[in-house]
Design a protein around this motif. Structure first.
Motif, PDB file in Angstrom:
ATOM      1  N   GLN A  54      17.275  63.224  20.326  1.00 54.38           N
ATOM      2  CA  GLN A  54      16.532  62.084  20.859  1.00 54.38           C
ATOM      3  C   GLN A  54      15.743  61.387  19.755  1.00 54.38           C
ATOM      4  OE1 GLN A  54      13.889  63.090  24.050  1.00 54.38           O
ATOM      5  NE2 GLN A  54      13.239  60.976  24.390  1.00 54.38           N
ATOM      6  N   ALA A  55      15.176  62.171  18.827  1.00 53.45           N
ATOM      7  CA  ALA A  55      14.452  61.563  17.706  1.00 53.45           C
ATOM      8  C   ALA A  55      15.393  60.740  16.830  1.00 53.45           C
ATOM      9  CB  ALA A  55      13.769  62.654  16.879  1.00 53.45           C
ATOM     10  N   ASP A  61      17.307  52.990  16.647  1.00 50.80           N
ATOM     11  CA  ASP A  61      17.013  51.846  17.514  1.00 50.80           C
ATOM     12  C   ASP A  61      15.878  50.989  16.968  1.00 50.80           C
ATOM     13  OD1 ASP A  61      17.535  50.289  19.763  1.00 50.80           O
ATOM     14  OD2 ASP A  61      15.995  51.285  20.960  1.00 50.80           O
ATOM     15  N   GLN A  62      15.294  51.362  15.842  1.00 51.68           N
ATOM     16  CA  GLN A  62      14.203  50.578  15.268  1.00 51.68           C
ATOM     17  C   GLN A  62      14.729  49.267  14.683  1.00 51.68           C
ATOM     18  OE1 GLN A  62      11.929  52.974  12.555  1.00 51.68           O
ATOM     19  NE2 GLN A  62      11.758  54.685  13.983  1.00 51.68           N
ATOM     20  N   SER A  63      13.821  48.318  14.529  1.00 47.59           N
ATOM     21  CA  SER A  63      14.235  46.977  14.113  1.00 47.59           C
ATOM     22  C   SER A  63      14.741  46.934  12.678  1.00 47.59           C
ATOM     23  CB  SER A  63      13.055  46.001  14.271  1.00 47.59           C
ATOM     24  OG  SER A  63      11.952  46.433  13.479  1.00 47.59           O
ATOM     25  N   HIS A  64      14.228  47.783  11.803  1.00 46.75           N
ATOM     26  CA  HIS A  64      14.671  47.745  10.411  1.00 46.75           C
ATOM     27  C   HIS A  64      15.958  48.530  10.186  1.00 46.75           C
ATOM     28  CE1 HIS A  64      12.475  51.547  10.619  1.00 46.75           C
ATOM     29  NE2 HIS A  64      13.175  51.941   9.565  1.00 46.75           N
ATOM     30  N   VAL A  65      16.452  49.234  11.213  1.00 48.51           N
ATOM     31  CA  VAL A  65      17.723  49.944  11.127  1.00 48.51           C
ATOM     32  C   VAL A  65      18.786  49.202  11.933  1.00 48.51           C
ATOM     33  CG1 VAL A  65      18.898  52.141  11.444  1.00 48.51           C
ATOM     34  CG2 VAL A  65      16.482  52.105  10.848  1.00 48.51           C
ATOM     35  N   LEU A  67      20.942  49.772  14.589  1.00 49.48           N
ATOM     36  CA  LEU A  67      22.277  50.295  14.904  1.00 49.48           C
ATOM     37  C   LEU A  67      22.252  50.743  16.363  1.00 49.48           C
ATOM     38  CD1 LEU A  67      23.060  52.391  11.693  1.00 49.48           C
ATOM     39  CD2 LEU A  67      23.838  50.078  12.235  1.00 49.48           C
ATOM     40  N   PRO A  68      22.359  49.807  17.290  1.00 46.50           N
ATOM     41  CA  PRO A  68      22.152  50.144  18.715  1.00 46.50           C
ATOM     42  C   PRO A  68      23.191  51.099  19.273  1.00 46.50           C
ATOM     43  CG  PRO A  68      22.988  47.905  18.501  1.00 46.50           C
ATOM     44  CD  PRO A  68      22.672  48.375  17.115  1.00 46.50           C
ATOM     45  N   ASN A  69      24.450  50.957  18.867  1.00 46.31           N
ATOM     46  CA  ASN A  69      25.481  51.847  19.405  1.00 46.31           C
ATOM     47  C   ASN A  69      25.310  53.272  18.898  1.00 46.31           C
ATOM     48  OD1 ASN A  69      26.701  49.765  20.856  1.00 46.31           O
ATOM     49  ND2 ASN A  69      27.977  49.166  19.136  1.00 46.31           N
ATOM     50  N   VAL A  70      24.909  53.422  17.647  1.00 49.14           N
ATOM     51  CA  VAL A  70      24.623  54.762  17.120  1.00 49.14           C
ATOM     52  C   VAL A  70      23.439  55.378  17.860  1.00 49.14           C
ATOM     53  CG1 VAL A  70      23.962  56.055  15.068  1.00 49.14           C
ATOM     54  CG2 VAL A  70      25.574  54.167  14.867  1.00 49.14           C
ATOM     55  N   SER A  71      22.443  54.544  18.151  1.00 44.18           N
ATOM     56  CA  SER A  71      21.292  55.031  18.904  1.00 44.18           C
ATOM     57  C   SER A  71      21.694  55.507  20.293  1.00 44.18           C
ATOM     58  CB  SER A  71      20.238  53.926  19.010  1.00 44.18           C
ATOM     59  OG  SER A  71      19.174  54.315  19.847  1.00 44.18           O
ATOM     60  N   LYS A  72      22.542  54.740  20.979  1.00 39.48           N
ATOM     61  CA  LYS A  72      23.002  55.140  22.310  1.00 39.48           C
ATOM     62  C   LYS A  72      23.804  56.435  22.244  1.00 39.48           C
ATOM     63  CE  LYS A  72      23.250  50.420  24.103  1.00 39.48           C
ATOM     64  NZ  LYS A  72      24.169  49.351  24.611  1.00 39.48           N
ATOM     65  N   LYS A 106       8.400  70.476  16.938  1.00 35.39           N
ATOM     66  CA  LYS A 106       8.739  69.135  16.471  1.00 35.39           C
ATOM     67  C   LYS A 106      10.027  69.185  15.658  1.00 35.39           C
ATOM     68  CE  LYS A 106       7.009  65.414  13.519  1.00 35.39           C
ATOM     69  NZ  LYS A 106       5.897  64.954  12.634  1.00 35.39           N
ATOM     70  N   PRO A 107      10.964  68.271  15.911  1.00 39.77           N
ATOM     71  CA  PRO A 107      12.238  68.325  15.170  1.00 39.77           C
ATOM     72  C   PRO A 107      12.048  67.972  13.709  1.00 39.77           C
ATOM     73  CG  PRO A 107      12.128  66.345  16.524  1.00 39.77           C
ATOM     74  CD  PRO A 107      10.934  67.170  16.891  1.00 39.77           C
ATOM     75  N   ASN A 108      12.727  68.728  12.859  1.00 40.90           N
ATOM     76  CA  ASN A 108      12.647  68.504  11.416  1.00 40.90           C
ATOM     77  C   ASN A 108      13.806  67.595  10.998  1.00 40.90           C
ATOM     78  OD1 ASN A 108      12.012  68.656   8.716  1.00 40.90           O
ATOM     79  ND2 ASN A 108      12.926  70.680   8.422  1.00 40.90           N
ATOM     80  N   CYS A 109      13.674  66.314  11.297  1.00 38.16           N
ATOM     81  CA  CYS A 109      14.748  65.366  10.987  1.00 38.16           C
ATOM     82  C   CYS A 109      14.207  64.121  10.293  1.00 38.16           C
ATOM     83  CB  CYS A 109      15.491  64.973  12.263  1.00 38.16           C
ATOM     84  SG  CYS A 109      14.459  64.231  13.531  1.00 38.16           S
ATOM     85  N   GLU A 110      13.049  64.242   9.611  1.00 34.20           N
ATOM     86  CA  GLU A 110      12.504  63.077   8.921  1.00 34.20           C
ATOM     87  C   GLU A 110      13.350  62.670   7.719  1.00 34.20           C
ATOM     88  OE1 GLU A 110      10.784  65.665   9.834  1.00 34.20           O
ATOM     89  OE2 GLU A 110       9.226  64.950  11.212  1.00 34.20           O
ATOM     90  N   TYR A 111      14.076  63.634   7.149  1.00 32.95           N
ATOM     91  CA  TYR A 111      14.883  63.314   5.963  1.00 32.95           C
ATOM     92  C   TYR A 111      16.189  62.630   6.339  1.00 32.95           C
ATOM     93  CZ  TYR A 111      17.678  67.403   7.230  1.00 32.95           C
ATOM     94  OH  TYR A 111      18.479  68.294   7.895  1.00 32.95           O
ATOM     95  N   ALA A 112      16.580  62.674   7.608  1.00 29.08           N
ATOM     96  CA  ALA A 112      17.836  62.053   8.046  1.00 29.08           C
ATOM     97  C   ALA A 112      17.605  60.563   8.270  1.00 29.08           C
ATOM     98  CB  ALA A 112      18.338  62.729   9.318  1.00 29.08           C
ATOM     99  N   VAL A 113      17.455  59.822   7.166  1.00 30.79           N
ATOM    100  CA  VAL A 113      17.146  58.396   7.245  1.00 30.79           C
ATOM    101  C   VAL A 113      18.394  57.531   7.095  1.00 30.79           C
ATOM    102  CG1 VAL A 113      14.783  58.668   6.468  1.00 30.79           C
ATOM    103  CG2 VAL A 113      16.608  58.387   4.782  1.00 30.79           C
ATOM    104  N   GLY A 114      19.548  58.136   6.962  1.00 30.10           N
ATOM    105  CA  GLY A 114      20.803  57.400   6.859  1.00 30.10           C
ATOM    106  C   GLY A 114      21.811  57.935   7.855  1.00 30.10           C
ATOM    107  N   LEU A 115      22.866  57.172   8.082  1.00 26.98           N
ATOM    108  CA  LEU A 115      23.869  57.580   9.057  1.00 26.98           C
ATOM    109  C   LEU A 115      24.577  58.858   8.622  1.00 26.98           C
ATOM    110  CD1 LEU A 115      25.338  56.961  11.663  1.00 26.98           C
ATOM    111  CD2 LEU A 115      26.887  55.470  10.385  1.00 26.98           C
ATOM    112  N   MET A 116      24.888  58.977   7.337  1.00 26.17           N
ATOM    113  CA  MET A 116      25.555  60.184   6.857  1.00 26.17           C
ATOM    114  C   MET A 116      24.684  61.416   7.063  1.00 26.17           C
ATOM    115  SD  MET A 116      28.654  59.748   5.458  1.00 26.17           S
ATOM    116  CE  MET A 116      28.719  61.012   4.213  1.00 26.17           C
ATOM    117  N   LYS A 117      23.398  61.315   6.701  1.00 24.70           N
ATOM    118  CA  LYS A 117      22.487  62.449   6.859  1.00 24.70           C
ATOM    119  C   LYS A 117      22.328  62.832   8.325  1.00 24.70           C
ATOM    120  CE  LYS A 117      21.242  63.024   2.507  1.00 24.70           C
ATOM    121  NZ  LYS A 117      21.497  64.284   1.776  1.00 24.70           N
TER     122      LYS A 117
END
Length: 264
Positions: A54-55, A61-65, A67-72, A106-117
């Motif tokens: 969910q995170a 879904d943020q404005s600077h990213v 990617l709505p379909n990836v978010s869904k 809390k999920p540890n996913c702050e480093y996953a800032v790209g689609l590959m990650k």
């Protein structure tokens, strides 16, 4: 020489060590305490996985990213993991056990800032869940609980393996398109979001060619006659109705129908 089955380590199964047995239930039958603790711990792990997915969905879904379909896609996967956790709770209640609520980390996913990650993180998480369920399956076999073993194998291990295969395919396509790994949106991210079929959850997939051909052949077949058509009421009424709408010319169909009515 292999170790005896009883001395093999449990591995990394997140069994609930602080699990307290609830009040005695009449429906409890052949449900070992060790299996109940393992089911309770795996349920919490599923809820943590749903929180992580969910995170990721909220991040894309943020404005600077944007990617709505990836978010869904990630939000839909989070919902499925939450439903799986609820199904495991329901199974535990049916066997006479109970789930002791815990604090979801809390999920540890702050480093996953790209689609590959993000895709790599999701695949690692699902591999971990498969390992948990496999260890829980082995624990059920060791404690002579075939019902739990069968349920875990059919309803949980199989779907998780399919998801790992799906993430592998997505990662392969992401590498081909040179998607970003450092949070910088690239053209490959945009193509993955718009063109990847698994991300386009809002668009219904096309029917296979065989189904489309079968539907076309069904349309070519004449409709089946109803009971009214078989006893002769339907065709007569339709013929009279259609004939009265035609212009009554000399020797035409309308004149013949009119003469027939007068004769009656």
């Amino acid at each position: 020489m292999a170790e005896p089955r009883s001395k093999r380590p449990r591995g990394t199964l997140p069994a609930c060590q602080a699990h307290r047995a609830g009040p005695s239930s009449r429906v409890r039958h052949s449900f070992p305490a060790a299996v109940e603790e393992g089911v309770c711990g795996v349920t919490s792990a599923l809820l943590e996985l749903a929180y992580c997915l969910q995170a990721l969905g909220e991040y894309f879904d943020q404005s600077h990213v944007a990617l709505p379909n990836v978010s869904k896609f990630f939000l839909h996967q989070a919902l499925e993991e939450r439903k799986a956790a609820e199904a495991l709770m329901k199974y535990q209640q049916e066997r006479g056990g109970h789930y002791c609520s815990k604090t979801i980390q809390k999920p540890n996913c702050e480093y996953a800032v790209g689609l590959m990650k993000a895709l790599e993180l999701a695949m690692v998480q699902w591999k971990t869940m498969v390992r948990y369920f496999e260890e829980l399956y082995a624990l059920s076999i060791e404690n002579a609980d075939p019902h739990s073993a069968s349920t875990i194998k059919k309803q949980f291990i199989g779907p998780k393996i399919q998801k790992i295969k799906l993430m592998g395919d997505l990662l392969t396509n992401a590498r081909r398109l040179d998607c970003s790994q450092d949070g910088r949106n690239s053209l490959g991210d945009y193509f993955m979001d718009r063109l990847q079929e698994e991300f386009r959850t809002g668009i219904e997939p096309c029917l296979p060619l065989q189904q489309c051909t079968g539907a076309a052949e069904a349309l070519k077949q004449p409709p089946r006659e109803s009971s009214q058509h078989r006893n002769g009421i339907g065709p007569i009424c339709a013929t009279i109705h259609c004939a009265t709408m035609l212009p009554q010319r000399n020797g035409g169909i309308g004149a013949k129908v009119k003469q027939g009515r007068e004769g009656l």
